[in-house]
Design a protein around this motif. Structure first.
Motif, PDB file in Angstrom:
ATOM      1  N   PRO A  56       0.802  -1.225   0.000  1.00  0.00           N
ATOM      2  CA  PRO A  56       0.000   0.000   0.000  1.00  0.00           C
ATOM      3  C   PRO A  56       0.836   1.277   0.000  1.00  0.00           C
ATOM      4  N   PHE A  57       2.162   1.159  -0.194  1.00  0.00           N
ATOM      5  CA  PHE A  57       3.050   2.295   0.039  1.00  0.00           C
ATOM      6  C   PHE A  57       2.946   3.346  -1.061  1.00  0.00           C
ATOM      7  N   ASN A  58       2.982   4.623  -0.651  1.00  0.00           N
ATOM      8  CA  ASN A  58       3.198   5.750  -1.546  1.00  0.00           C
ATOM      9  C   ASN A  58       2.362   5.656  -2.830  1.00  0.00           C
ATOM     10  N   GLU A  59       3.025   5.684  -3.999  1.00  0.00           N
ATOM     11  CA  GLU A  59       2.283   5.653  -5.251  1.00  0.00           C
ATOM     12  C   GLU A  59       1.551   4.321  -5.461  1.00  0.00           C
ATOM     13  N   TYR A  60       2.041   3.252  -4.834  1.00  0.00           N
ATOM     14  CA  TYR A  60       1.336   1.978  -4.918  1.00  0.00           C
ATOM     15  C   TYR A  60      -0.074   2.119  -4.318  1.00  0.00           C
ATOM     16  N   GLY A  61      -0.138   2.795  -3.171  1.00  0.00           N
ATOM     17  CA  GLY A  61      -1.432   3.008  -2.530  1.00  0.00           C
ATOM     18  C   GLY A  61      -2.340   3.916  -3.333  1.00  0.00           C
ATOM     19  N   ILE A  62      -1.757   4.929  -3.985  1.00  0.00           N
ATOM     20  CA  ILE A  62      -2.547   5.818  -4.838  1.00  0.00           C
ATOM     21  C   ILE A  62      -3.168   5.030  -5.983  1.00  0.00           C
ATOM     22  N   PHE A  63      -2.374   4.147  -6.595  1.00  0.00           N
ATOM     23  CA  PHE A  63      -2.906   3.313  -7.676  1.00  0.00           C
ATOM     24  C   PHE A  63      -4.069   2.461  -7.186  1.00  0.00           C
ATOM     25  N   ARG A  64      -3.920   1.815  -6.048  1.00  0.00           N
ATOM     26  CA  ARG A  64      -4.964   0.922  -5.541  1.00  0.00           C
ATOM     27  C   ARG A  64      -6.243   1.712  -5.258  1.00  0.00           C
ATOM     28  N   ARG A  65      -6.087   2.877  -4.652  1.00  0.00           N
ATOM     29  CA  ARG A  65      -7.266   3.693  -4.359  1.00  0.00           C
ATOM     30  C   ARG A  65      -7.940   4.167  -5.636  1.00  0.00           C
ATOM     31  N   ASN A  66      -7.150   4.639  -6.598  1.00  0.00           N
ATOM     32  CA  ASN A  66      -7.727   5.118  -7.849  1.00  0.00           C
ATOM     33  C   ASN A  66      -8.462   4.004  -8.581  1.00  0.00           C
ATOM     34  N   TRP A  67      -7.887   2.809  -8.553  1.00  0.00           N
ATOM     35  CA  TRP A  67      -8.550   1.688  -9.223  1.00  0.00           C
ATOM     36  C   TRP A  67      -9.905   1.390  -8.576  1.00  0.00           C
ATOM     37  N   ARG A  68      -9.944   1.449  -7.238  1.00  0.00           N
ATOM     38  CA  ARG A  68     -11.220   1.222  -6.538  1.00  0.00           C
ATOM     39  C   ARG A  68     -12.255   2.281  -6.915  1.00  0.00           C
TER      40      ARG A  68
ATOM     41  N   SER B 247       6.271  11.104  -9.429  1.00  0.00           N
ATOM     42  CA  SER B 247       7.639  10.928  -9.927  1.00  0.00           C
ATOM     43  C   SER B 247       8.460  10.038  -8.998  1.00  0.00           C
ATOM     44  N   GLY B 248       7.789   9.104  -8.325  1.00  0.00           N
ATOM     45  CA  GLY B 248       8.475   8.179  -7.436  1.00  0.00           C
ATOM     46  C   GLY B 248       9.297   7.139  -8.194  1.00  0.00           C
ATOM     47  N   MET B 249      10.051   6.365  -7.424  1.00  0.00           N
ATOM     48  CA  MET B 249      10.911   5.322  -7.998  1.00  0.00           C
ATOM     49  C   MET B 249      10.180   4.009  -8.251  1.00  0.00           C
ATOM     50  N   GLY B 250       8.896   3.967  -7.924  1.00  0.00           N
ATOM     51  CA  GLY B 250       8.174   2.707  -7.985  1.00  0.00           C
ATOM     52  C   GLY B 250       8.160   2.020  -9.332  1.00  0.00           C
ATOM     53  N   CYS B 251       8.178   2.783 -10.433  1.00  0.00           N
ATOM     54  CA  CYS B 251       8.185   2.100 -11.732  1.00  0.00           C
ATOM     55  C   CYS B 251       9.548   2.034 -12.405  1.00  0.00           C
ATOM     56  N   PRO B 252      10.474   2.999 -12.242  1.00  0.00           N
ATOM     57  CA  PRO B 252      11.801   2.774 -12.820  1.00  0.00           C
ATOM     58  C   PRO B 252      12.459   1.489 -12.314  1.00  0.00           C
ATOM     59  N   ILE B 253      12.103   1.061 -11.101  1.00  0.00           N
ATOM     60  CA  ILE B 253      12.711  -0.149 -10.531  1.00  0.00           C
ATOM     61  C   ILE B 253      12.092  -1.428 -11.094  1.00  0.00           C
ATOM     62  N   ARG B 254      11.054  -1.292 -11.915  1.00  0.00           N
ATOM     63  CA  ARG B 254      10.382  -2.469 -12.483  1.00  0.00           C
ATOM     64  C   ARG B 254      10.717  -2.642 -13.951  1.00  0.00           C
ATOM     65  N   SER B 255      11.823  -2.105 -14.402  1.00  0.00           N
ATOM     66  CA  SER B 255      12.102  -1.999 -15.835  1.00  0.00           C
ATOM     67  C   SER B 255      12.720  -3.235 -16.466  1.00  0.00           C
TER      68      SER B 255
ATOM     69  N   HIS C 154       2.367   6.224 -12.112  1.00  0.00           N
ATOM     70  CA  HIS C 154       3.295   7.341 -12.286  1.00  0.00           C
ATOM     71  C   HIS C 154       2.943   8.156 -13.517  1.00  0.00           C
ATOM     72  N   THR C 155       3.645   9.299 -13.639  1.00  0.00           N
ATOM     73  CA  THR C 155       3.492  10.145 -14.822  1.00  0.00           C
ATOM     74  C   THR C 155       4.829  10.264 -15.549  1.00  0.00           C
ATOM     75  N   GLU C 156       4.980  11.297 -16.367  1.00  0.00           N
ATOM     76  CA  GLU C 156       5.986  11.326 -17.428  1.00  0.00           C
ATOM     77  C   GLU C 156       7.425  11.055 -16.977  1.00  0.00           C
ATOM     78  N   GLN C 157       7.862  11.689 -15.891  1.00  0.00           N
ATOM     79  CA  GLN C 157       9.278  11.549 -15.546  1.00  0.00           C
ATOM     80  C   GLN C 157       9.625  10.112 -15.142  1.00  0.00           C
ATOM     81  N   SER C 158       8.837   9.528 -14.263  1.00  0.00           N
ATOM     82  CA  SER C 158       9.126   8.157 -13.849  1.00  0.00           C
ATOM     83  C   SER C 158       8.871   7.161 -14.970  1.00  0.00           C
ATOM     84  N   VAL C 159       7.811   7.373 -15.739  1.00  0.00           N
ATOM     85  CA  VAL C 159       7.537   6.478 -16.866  1.00  0.00           C
ATOM     86  C   VAL C 159       8.674   6.570 -17.881  1.00  0.00           C
TER      87      VAL C 159
END
Length: 328
Positions: free
Chosen positions: A87-99, A117-125, A151-156
């Protein structure tokens, strides 16, 4: 471009091992914004912790196996909601938005101003580069389905760049050349693009690692320890000042602080991939062993890094045949 299957598999395994080593070493320092100096013999924790840098990529392999080239962001989202509790940080935002019924790409944007612009998606590359060897645009294309979840443009853009680098690293062992070929994926003129270029400029000027780090902080420091705008450039400082020496790369990234589990894991994955598992020193491979340590409920039939590499390579071979990329 062509690569033998044995070399392809060895490089994938090297990447997953590097990811695991870097995440294990950096995890206990995550969030420390100071200069971190430790001796090599102090690197490893007593127990190897799970790492979200790898967990979600294992889920993405599951979706790739089920959907192949037809996968969509919504299918990645469904796998995430079913198999990952984070549920952390942007992960939690995604889960809430999906709901709330907000799907990607807006799920990564809506009310996500602090974490976008968190690191959550650059680390999944890495997974996208590994299954599309020699096809950086394809790797970046599928990384977009992933990154826009939360995420948005910078992290993506950073995930797209790193995925393309992993795709090309099977054939190009030089970090600088990999960056030259992929930096266009970063949105031009943004802090992450400017600081990434500044990292290379500082290295080229002969600055010490500490002075290079201080320059980046002075140019555009960030209050959030896990933001990609500073951590992606720190990752490149680790790669530049570490050369292709895996241990020194991780120590250099660690010295910069901030999101250390992510910067070390990403840098070590790239060096591990370039080296291949067979060339990673036993002193570094030994502490992590072959166990696939995960912190989420989803489990593979075989919970080993070697099986993960084998199954990743299998998908790469199948996708190369389907896409006719000619890399296998």
């Amino acid at each position: 471009m062509n690569i033998s299957y044995d070399r392809y598999l060895d490089q994938i395994l090297g990447g997953w091992i590097g990811k695991s080593i870097g995440g294990a070493i950096g995890a206990r320092f995550e969030g420390n914004k100071g200069w971190i100096e430790i001796a090599p013999e102090e690197m490893f924790p007593k127990e190897i912790p799970p790492n979200d840098d790898l967990d979600l990529q294992v889920l993405w392999l599951k979706v790739l196996e089920e959907k192949g080239l037809a996968l969509t962001s919504d299918e990645l989202a469904a796998a995430w909601l079913e198999g990952c509790w984070y549920p952390f940080n942007e992960y939690g935002i995604f889960r809430r938005n999906w709901r709330l019924g907000i799907h990607p790409p807006m799920s990564g944007r809506f009310t996500n101003q602090f974490w976008e612009s968190g690191m959550g998606c650059p680390i999944r590359s890495e997974i996208w580069g590994y299954v599309f060897p020699g096809a950086p645009d394809l790797a970046a294309h599928y990384a977009t389905f992933d990154g826009t979840l939360d995420h948005t443009e910078q992290s993506v853009g950073a995930e797209r760049m790193l995925a393309a680098m992993a795709s090309l690293a099977f054939f190009i062992p030089d970090v600088r050349r990999l960056v030259e070929l992929t930096i266009h994926y970063l949105p031009q003129g943004t802090p992450i693009e400017r600081l990434t270029r500044a990292a290379f400029a500082a290295y080229d000027e002969g600055l010490s690692l500490r002075d290079a780090r201080d320059r980046l902080m002075a140019l555009a420091g960030h209050p959030e320890a896990c933001d990609s705008q500073i951590n992606v450039p720190f990752t490149f400082l680790g790669l530049l000042y570490g050369g292709n020496d895996l241990q020194e790369t991780m120590l250099a990234a660690l010295r910069c602080g901030y999101d250390t589990d992510c910067t070390l894991a990403t840098a070590a994955a790239l060096v591990g991939q370039i080296l291949g598992a067979s060339r990673i020193p036993d002193a570094l491979k030994g502490p992590v062993g072959d166990e696939l340590v995960m912190g989420i409920a989803y489990r593979r039939p075989e919970m080993t890094l070697s099986a993960l590499a084998r199954d990743t390579a299998r998908m790469g071979v199948l996708l190369a045949a389907e896409c006719r990329t000619g890399t296998q």
